[in-house]
Motif scaffolding. Structure first.
Motif, PDB file in Angstrom:
ATOM      1  N   ARG A  32      72.835  62.695  29.481  1.00  0.00           N
ATOM      2  CA  ARG A  32      71.976  62.906  28.652  1.00  0.00           C
ATOM      3  C   ARG A  32      72.599  63.990  27.212  1.00  0.00           C
ATOM      4  NH1 ARG A  32      68.791  67.916  31.606  1.00  0.00           N
ATOM      5  NH2 ARG A  32      67.442  66.829  33.600  1.00  0.00           N
ATOM      6  N   GLN A  33      74.142  63.481  27.926  1.00  0.00           N
ATOM      7  CA  GLN A  33      74.830  64.200  26.480  1.00  0.00           C
ATOM      8  C   GLN A  33      75.396  62.564  25.888  1.00  0.00           C
ATOM      9  OE1 GLN A  33      78.728  65.139  28.482  1.00  0.00           O
ATOM     10  NE2 GLN A  33      77.761  67.342  27.824  1.00  0.00           N
ATOM     11  N   GLU A  34      75.407  60.988  26.207  1.00  0.00           N
ATOM     12  CA  GLU A  34      75.494  59.938  25.479  1.00  0.00           C
ATOM     13  C   GLU A  34      73.840  59.992  24.963  1.00  0.00           C
ATOM     14  OE1 GLU A  34      76.568  57.427  29.048  1.00  0.00           O
ATOM     15  OE2 GLU A  34      78.237  58.215  29.053  1.00  0.00           O
ATOM     16  N   ARG A  35      73.064  60.193  25.601  1.00  0.00           N
ATOM     17  CA  ARG A  35      71.480  59.547  25.295  1.00  0.00           C
ATOM     18  C   ARG A  35      71.782  60.574  23.918  1.00  0.00           C
ATOM     19  NH1 ARG A  35      68.655  55.197  26.902  1.00  0.00           N
ATOM     20  NH2 ARG A  35      70.642  54.382  29.552  1.00  0.00           N
ATOM     21  N   LEU A  36      72.193  61.512  24.088  1.00  0.00           N
ATOM     22  CA  LEU A  36      71.669  62.733  22.935  1.00  0.00           C
ATOM     23  C   LEU A  36      73.072  62.009  21.475  1.00  0.00           C
ATOM     24  CD1 LEU A  36      70.943  65.890  21.910  1.00  0.00           C
ATOM     25  CD2 LEU A  36      72.425  66.418  22.609  1.00  0.00           C
ATOM     26  N   VAL A  37      74.267  61.790  22.247  1.00  0.00           N
ATOM     27  CA  VAL A  37      74.510  61.361  20.603  1.00  0.00           C
ATOM     28  C   VAL A  37      74.421  60.035  20.159  1.00  0.00           C
ATOM     29  CG1 VAL A  37      77.246  60.331  20.338  1.00  0.00           C
ATOM     30  CG2 VAL A  37      76.988  62.109  21.414  1.00  0.00           C
ATOM     31  N   ALA A  38      73.180  59.432  20.931  1.00  0.00           N
ATOM     32  CA  ALA A  38      72.822  57.952  20.794  1.00  0.00           C
ATOM     33  C   ALA A  38      71.679  58.262  19.878  1.00  0.00           C
ATOM     34  CB  ALA A  38      72.627  56.812  21.516  1.00  0.00           C
ATOM     35  N   PHE A  76      75.291  63.449  11.451  1.00  0.00           N
ATOM     36  CA  PHE A  76      75.222  62.344  12.535  1.00  0.00           C
ATOM     37  C   PHE A  76      75.872  61.275  12.264  1.00  0.00           C
ATOM     38  CE2 PHE A  76      70.342  64.588  11.506  1.00  0.00           C
ATOM     39  CZ  PHE A  76      70.828  65.684  11.951  1.00  0.00           C
ATOM     40  N   LYS A  77      76.178  60.521  11.690  1.00  0.00           N
ATOM     41  CA  LYS A  77      76.409  59.138  11.901  1.00  0.00           C
ATOM     42  C   LYS A  77      78.086  58.940  12.569  1.00  0.00           C
ATOM     43  CE  LYS A  77      74.391  57.395   8.423  1.00  0.00           C
ATOM     44  NZ  LYS A  77      74.402  57.375   5.857  1.00  0.00           N
ATOM     45  N   GLN A  78      78.768  60.122  12.467  1.00  0.00           N
ATOM     46  CA  GLN A  78      79.813  60.493  13.101  1.00  0.00           C
ATOM     47  C   GLN A  78      79.963  61.175  14.563  1.00  0.00           C
ATOM     48  OE1 GLN A  78      81.991  62.374   9.230  1.00  0.00           O
ATOM     49  NE2 GLN A  78      82.556  59.766   9.243  1.00  0.00           N
ATOM     50  N   ILE A  79      79.419  61.479  14.712  1.00  0.00           N
ATOM     51  CA  ILE A  79      79.217  62.346  15.877  1.00  0.00           C
ATOM     52  C   ILE A  79      80.020  62.192  17.528  1.00  0.00           C
ATOM     53  CG2 ILE A  79      76.633  62.466  16.867  1.00  0.00           C
ATOM     54  CD1 ILE A  79      77.152  65.799  17.419  1.00  0.00           C
ATOM     55  N   ARG A  80      80.318  62.727  18.266  1.00  0.00           N
ATOM     56  CA  ARG A  80      80.219  61.725  19.678  1.00  0.00           C
ATOM     57  C   ARG A  80      80.079  62.838  20.708  1.00  0.00           C
ATOM     58  NH1 ARG A  80      86.426  61.107  18.540  1.00  0.00           N
ATOM     59  NH2 ARG A  80      86.525  63.375  17.751  1.00  0.00           N
ATOM     60  N   VAL A  81      80.272  62.269  21.679  1.00  0.00           N
ATOM     61  CA  VAL A  81      79.476  62.845  22.813  1.00  0.00           C
ATOM     62  C   VAL A  81      81.065  64.294  23.259  1.00  0.00           C
ATOM     63  CG1 VAL A  81      80.246  63.357  25.472  1.00  0.00           C
ATOM     64  CG2 VAL A  81      78.703  61.323  24.769  1.00  0.00           C
ATOM     65  N   SER A  82      82.207  64.049  22.556  1.00  0.00           N
ATOM     66  CA  SER A  82      83.079  65.039  23.132  1.00  0.00           C
ATOM     67  C   SER A  82      82.501  66.442  21.994  1.00  0.00           C
ATOM     68  CB  SER A  82      84.886  64.475  22.104  1.00  0.00           C
ATOM     69  OG  SER A  82      85.035  63.425  21.136  1.00  0.00           O
ATOM     70  N   ASP A  83      82.039  65.677  20.712  1.00  0.00           N
ATOM     71  CA  ASP A  83      81.776  67.243  19.619  1.00  0.00           C
ATOM     72  C   ASP A  83      80.914  67.825  20.264  1.00  0.00           C
ATOM     73  OD1 ASP A  83      83.237  66.128  18.037  1.00  0.00           O
ATOM     74  OD2 ASP A  83      82.361  64.509  17.134  1.00  0.00           O
ATOM     75  N   LEU A  84      79.874  67.358  21.075  1.00  0.00           N
ATOM     76  CA  LEU A  84      78.557  68.094  21.742  1.00  0.00           C
ATOM     77  C   LEU A  84      78.709  69.660  21.823  1.00  0.00           C
ATOM     78  CD1 LEU A  84      76.270  65.415  23.360  1.00  0.00           C
ATOM     79  CD2 LEU A  84      75.799  66.912  21.089  1.00  0.00           C
ATOM     80  N   ILE A  85      78.057  71.142  21.456  1.00  0.00           N
ATOM     81  CA  ILE A  85      78.921  72.115  22.100  1.00  0.00           C
ATOM     82  C   ILE A  85      77.359  72.509  23.305  1.00  0.00           C
ATOM     83  CG2 ILE A  85      79.714  72.585  19.752  1.00  0.00           C
ATOM     84  CD1 ILE A  85      77.055  73.914  18.725  1.00  0.00           C
ATOM     85  N   LEU A  86      78.147  73.594  23.686  1.00  0.00           N
ATOM     86  CA  LEU A  86      76.596  74.034  25.022  1.00  0.00           C
ATOM     87  C   LEU A  86      76.525  75.567  24.351  1.00  0.00           C
ATOM     88  CD1 LEU A  86      75.325  73.400  27.456  1.00  0.00           C
ATOM     89  CD2 LEU A  86      77.190  74.515  28.642  1.00  0.00           C
ATOM     90  N   VAL A  87      75.211  75.325  24.402  1.00  0.00           N
ATOM     91  CA  VAL A  87      75.084  77.056  23.631  1.00  0.00           C
ATOM     92  C   VAL A  87      73.906  78.068  24.410  1.00  0.00           C
ATOM     93  CG1 VAL A  87      73.728  78.291  22.012  1.00  0.00           C
ATOM     94  CG2 VAL A  87      74.735  75.796  21.481  1.00  0.00           C
ATOM     95  N   ASN A  88      74.103  78.878  24.351  1.00  0.00           N
ATOM     96  CA  ASN A  88      73.305  79.800  25.820  1.00  0.00           C
ATOM     97  C   ASN A  88      72.489  80.211  25.351  1.00  0.00           C
ATOM     98  OD1 ASN A  88      74.094  82.066  24.834  1.00  0.00           O
ATOM     99  ND2 ASN A  88      75.808  82.678  26.109  1.00  0.00           N
ATOM    100  N   VAL A 196      65.786  62.463  26.462  1.00  0.00           N
ATOM    101  CA  VAL A 196      66.491  63.116  25.186  1.00  0.00           C
ATOM    102  C   VAL A 196      64.941  61.713  24.755  1.00  0.00           C
ATOM    103  CG1 VAL A 196      68.211  62.647  23.723  1.00  0.00           C
ATOM    104  CG2 VAL A 196      68.231  64.378  26.173  1.00  0.00           C
ATOM    105  N   ASP A 197      65.428  60.476  25.265  1.00  0.00           N
ATOM    106  CA  ASP A 197      65.354  58.864  24.606  1.00  0.00           C
ATOM    107  C   ASP A 197      63.535  59.509  23.897  1.00  0.00           C
ATOM    108  OD1 ASP A 197      66.439  58.876  27.137  1.00  0.00           O
ATOM    109  OD2 ASP A 197      66.777  56.472  26.584  1.00  0.00           O
ATOM    110  N   ALA A 198      62.106  60.409  25.387  1.00  0.00           N
ATOM    111  CA  ALA A 198      61.103  59.691  24.803  1.00  0.00           C
ATOM    112  C   ALA A 198      60.812  60.685  23.620  1.00  0.00           C
ATOM    113  CB  ALA A 198      60.639  60.518  25.861  1.00  0.00           C
TER     114      ALA A 198
END
Length: 263
Positions: A32-38, A76-88, A196-198
């Motif tokens: 999901r993280q990889e698809r989100l970044v893509a 958006f053009k520079q984001i990587r998987v390691s940049d994602l944040i998890l929010v509660n 995420v794809d859909a």
């Protein structure tokens, strides 16, 4: 060998991709993280950025009241998987190094809460979505692609400034209802999906459908698809599996062109 000697290849020997299954939540989370970044990189490529506005979220497969999202203020053009944040569910960052966009939390937290079937949600200030939203109208069935949204999107017919309160997010979620998308008047588009794809594909094709509608109506009188055929077409192209399938060529393009995003 002549063409007359050729035999059909059995269909079970032909490649046809379907959504993946996972043995562990860790595998599904990474997917999901990889698809989100893509999806975010594609939004950047398509020009859907407007400063710090815009966000795509993906529900965590284990902590289902938490979601992964792009950080506040990162392109958006520079984001990587390691940049994602998890929010509660309270809007607190529980994993990652960056702040959360408060509008992202106010909108997406309420959408995810109201729609447990929605794994992902996408919202950005794309040009044609903004333009159509200023008319306070729905998408019309003017093209085959637009029929994916026929009787399957809502209108949030209000505007009260930047969304920073969860009550506003609840109102947006109510306007979305059980549909795949909602037009936020004077604001833009929001889409959801069971992957995420859909969710990303629905946003991309909805933006293009907004463009087509605006162009068609500016050119002259339009000829909409009649109700029965619009309903038929929606049944053919409007489900999340079709959305997932349509996203795959775009995913292939961005992953081949920008492999750094998985870092």
């Amino acid at each position: 060998m002549s063409l007359s000697d050729l035999q059909p290849i059995p269909t079970d020997q032909l490649v046809f991709r379907l959504p993946q299954k996972f043995d562990t939540v860790e595998e599904e989370r990474r997917h999901r993280q990889e698809r989100l970044v893509a999806a975010l990189r594609l939004f950047g490529r398509f020009g859907f950025e407007e400063g710090v506005a815009g966000h795509i979220t993906a529900r965590d497969p284990e902590h289902t009241d938490h979601f992964w999202v792009n950080p506040f203020g990162m392109s958006f053009k520079q984001i990587r998987v390691s940049d994602l944040i998890l929010v509660n569910h309270e809007g607190q960052v529980v994993e990652g190094r960056y702040h959360v966009n408060q509008a992202a939390f106010a909108i997406h937290a309420m959408v995810h809460q109201a729609r447990p079937d929605a794994v992902a949600a996408a919202h950005s200030h794309s040009v044609y979505g903004k333009a159509l939203s200023s008319l306070g109208t729905l998408l019309e069935p003017l093209t085959q692609d637009a029929c994916a949204f026929y009787e399957d999107h809502g209108l949030f017919d209000d505007y009260t400034g930047v969304v920073v309160e969860t009550e506003e997010g609840r109102r947006i979620a109510r306007a979305l209802g059980s549909s795949k998308a909602v037009i936020l008047r004077n604001h833009g588009l929001l889409t959801v999906g069971d992957t995420v794809d859909a969710a990303a594909w629905w946003f991309i094709t909805m933006e293009r459908s907004c463009q087509a509608q605006l162009l068609a109506k500016a050119a002259g009188p339009t000829v909409p698809i009649d109700h029965e055929n619009a309903k038929l077409t929606h049944g053919q192209i409007g489900n999340d599996l079709v959305g997932w399938i349509n996203f795959q060529p775009l995913h292939d393009q961005i992953t081949a062109a920008e492999p750094d995003m998985f870092g």
